[in-house]
Design a protein around this motif. Structure first.
Motif, PDB file in Angstrom:
ATOM      1  N   GLU A  75      43.004  98.428  20.371  1.00 24.37           N
ATOM      2  CA  GLU A  75      42.979  99.467  21.400  1.00 24.37           C
ATOM      3  C   GLU A  75      44.295 100.239  21.380  1.00 24.37           C
ATOM      4  O   GLU A  75      45.358  99.661  21.137  1.00 24.37           O
ATOM      5  N   GLN A 100      45.759 104.661  30.166  1.00 27.12           N
ATOM      6  CA  GLN A 100      44.354 104.505  29.789  1.00 27.12           C
ATOM      7  C   GLN A 100      44.233 104.217  28.301  1.00 27.12           C
ATOM      8  O   GLN A 100      45.148 104.514  27.517  1.00 27.12           O
ATOM      9  N   SER A 126      39.594  99.830  31.323  1.00 29.72           N
ATOM     10  CA  SER A 126      39.982 100.936  30.448  1.00 29.72           C
ATOM     11  C   SER A 126      41.170 101.717  30.982  1.00 29.72           C
ATOM     12  O   SER A 126      41.638 102.661  30.334  1.00 29.72           O
TER      13      SER A 126
END
Length: 508
Positions: free
Chosen positions: A430, A471, A458
């Motif tokens: 991520e 984010q 998120s």
């Protein structure tokens, strides 16, 4: 017919001694150049490339000039060489003054980092290298003239130059810089050059008038060196690795906030009375994201890089234990303890390279934090597939690896390369950053999370020091970045991270 001084009057050992000493001194200056330029432009592959190129260019011009001088009658050539040594002493002593006076304007006026680094290197260290390059051909020719075995003398002089260069490199790295600091080291070399000049004048049978004239040059070198020594120190402490400075960020003595500057880059901010508050985006994410993933305080962690030890200090304040930090420079840790309120009893500190420290560590860690990546000084051996394989081996089954990265939003080539390299090792990768649309040309801070599964959220909000939301970037956006950048896996054999981070001379 030109008459040369009888070779027997110049013992070969003395010429060898001169050659070795001047060669050693010139290499000391080259090594010190990197240390002295670092507070203005940092230390990176580009810094050393520019310094070495400038110094070699100076040597080349000096050797060419020395060859022309060597064609003269021996005593005359040695007298001229003595004057070049006086010039070497003056310019070496003056390098500190030049950097202090012009480094700021040069960096501000030249936007391209590579051009700025080269300009600073040339400004301060081209002339010292040029003048130091003159004696080698003169001394070598003097050693060969009239000797029955001139070829052996030639070999001895070349060997002396090489041995001197080796000795100078070792002395600079292991003795002069860590023990005396950069400015004092240059003054020692200034004295060596003055001593070499006096020997050359003596061998060249300088007249009494010549000796008196040389005193003026020696006086200039001495005065310049004294002026350099009287300048206020740039560094609070100068270690074998860094120039470390502390900058106060608060006027309230009861609520101190301090910034650590390592070379020319900020490496952390800590508040005396607010250990849990982070003051930069990357520290805020490296603090909050792993805690979000763990969802508990009973977890072990390994931190790459110490700086002000902001995250380990915050975690210890939250009751998190079993914290290991790999900080290569003991002086950074000492500064964190003395000036940034870090309690070393809360953490196990390893003063060695993070990759070696991690490979030697026993057991597994729930969290591994990579906080050694700042601007173009990113350590490339910590972004390769081989290193990420090591990280994966040292993580627990539900563990997470978090690392920060800075990249130009107009390119994102470095981000793409690190992401695709992490994807080659971890099932989930991520990319987190501050919410909000980036501005054109912005160099944005990212934190990458690599693990076996995705995060349960998120976005998160934390203090940096004001409330800020972070984010995770969408997978489709990251895939588009990888495709556009034609991202390739970084390896120990090829990891051009600094180049990928936006310093391509063709794109600026």
């Amino acid at each position: 017919m030109t008459k040369h001084i009888a070779p027997a009057l110049i013992p070969l050992w003395l010429l060898i001694f001169l050659q070795a000493g001047i060669s050693a001194s010139s290499l000391v200056v080259e090594i010190v150049a990197g240390r002295m330029i670092a507070p203005y432009v940092g230390m990176s592959l580009y810094t050393w490339t520019s310094i070495i190129a400038v110094v070699l260019a100076g040597f080349s011009v000096g050797h060419w000039w020395g060859g022309r001088i060597a064609a003269r009658e021996t005593t005359a050539a040695l007298r001229i060489t003595g004057w070049t040594m006086i010039a070497a002493a003056c310019t070496t002593a003056g390098a500190t003054l030049l950097l202090r006076a012009f480094a700021g304007p040069v960096v501000e006026s030249i936007s391209h980092p590579l051009a700025a680094i080269t300009a600073l290197s040339t400004l301060a260290f081209f002339l010292p290298s040029l003048f130091a390059g003159v004696p080698a051909p003169v001394l070598t020719v003097a050693a060969m003239r009239g000797r029955d075995q001139s070829e052996q003398a030639l070999g001895a002089m070349f060997a002396a130059g090489a041995i001197g260069a080796i000795a100078g490199t070792l002395l600079a790295g292991f003795l002069f810089v860590p023990w005396f600091g950069s400015v004092t080291t240059l003054l020692v070399i200034t004295a060596v050059y003055v001593f070499a000049a006096l020997i050359c004048f003596t061998l060249g049978r300088a007249s009494s008038r010549g000796y008196v004239a040389s005193l003026a040059g020696i006086a200039i070198a001495t005065g310049t060196g004294y002026a350099a020594l009287r300048l206020p120190a740039i560094c609070d402490s100068e270690s074998s690795y860094y120039c470390i400075r502390t900058v106060s960020m608060s006027d309230d003595p009861n609520n101190a906030v301090r910034l650590m500057v390592v070379d020319h880059l900020a490496h952390g901010i800590s508040a005396q009375n607010a250990p849990r508050v982070m003051f930069t985006e990357h520290a805020a994410m490296l603090d909050a994201l792993p805690r979000m993933r763990m969802g508990r305080t009973e977890f072990s962690s390994f931190h790459i890089g110490g700086g002000t030890y902001s995250v380990p200090r915050a975690w210890a304040d939250r009751g998190i234990s079993d914290i290991v930090v790999a900080e290569i420079d003991p002086e950074v840790t000492k500064a964190a303890v003395e000036r940034y309120w870090f309690d070393p009893t809360t953490t196990s500190v390893l003063h060695e390279d993070a990759r070696l420290a991690l490979s030697h560590s026993e057991g597994e860690f729930d969290v591994i934090v990579g906080d050694a990546f700042t601007d173009i000084a990113a350590p490339e051996h910590l972004v390769t597939r081989e290193f990420f394989d090591l990280v994966s081996d040292k993580l627990s089954a539900d563990g997470v690896f978090a690392m920060n990265l800075i990249d130009n939003v107009d390119r994102l080539d470095a981000l793409g390369a690190v992401v695709i390299t992490l994807r080659a090792v971890f099932p989930s990768v991520e990319v987190w950053t501050a919410s909000g649309r980036p501005e054109k040309g912005e160099r944005r801070v990212f934190v990458l999370l690599a693990s076996a599964q995705n995060s349960p959220v998120s976005s998160i909000e934390t203090l940096a020091p004001d409330p800020i939301r972070f984010q995770v970037l969408g997978t489709s956006f990251i895939d588009a970045v990888l495709h556009r950048a034609n991202a390739r896996v970084l390896t120990d054999d090829h990891a051009p991270l600094a180049f990928l981070m936006g310093f391509d001379p063709a794109v600026d």
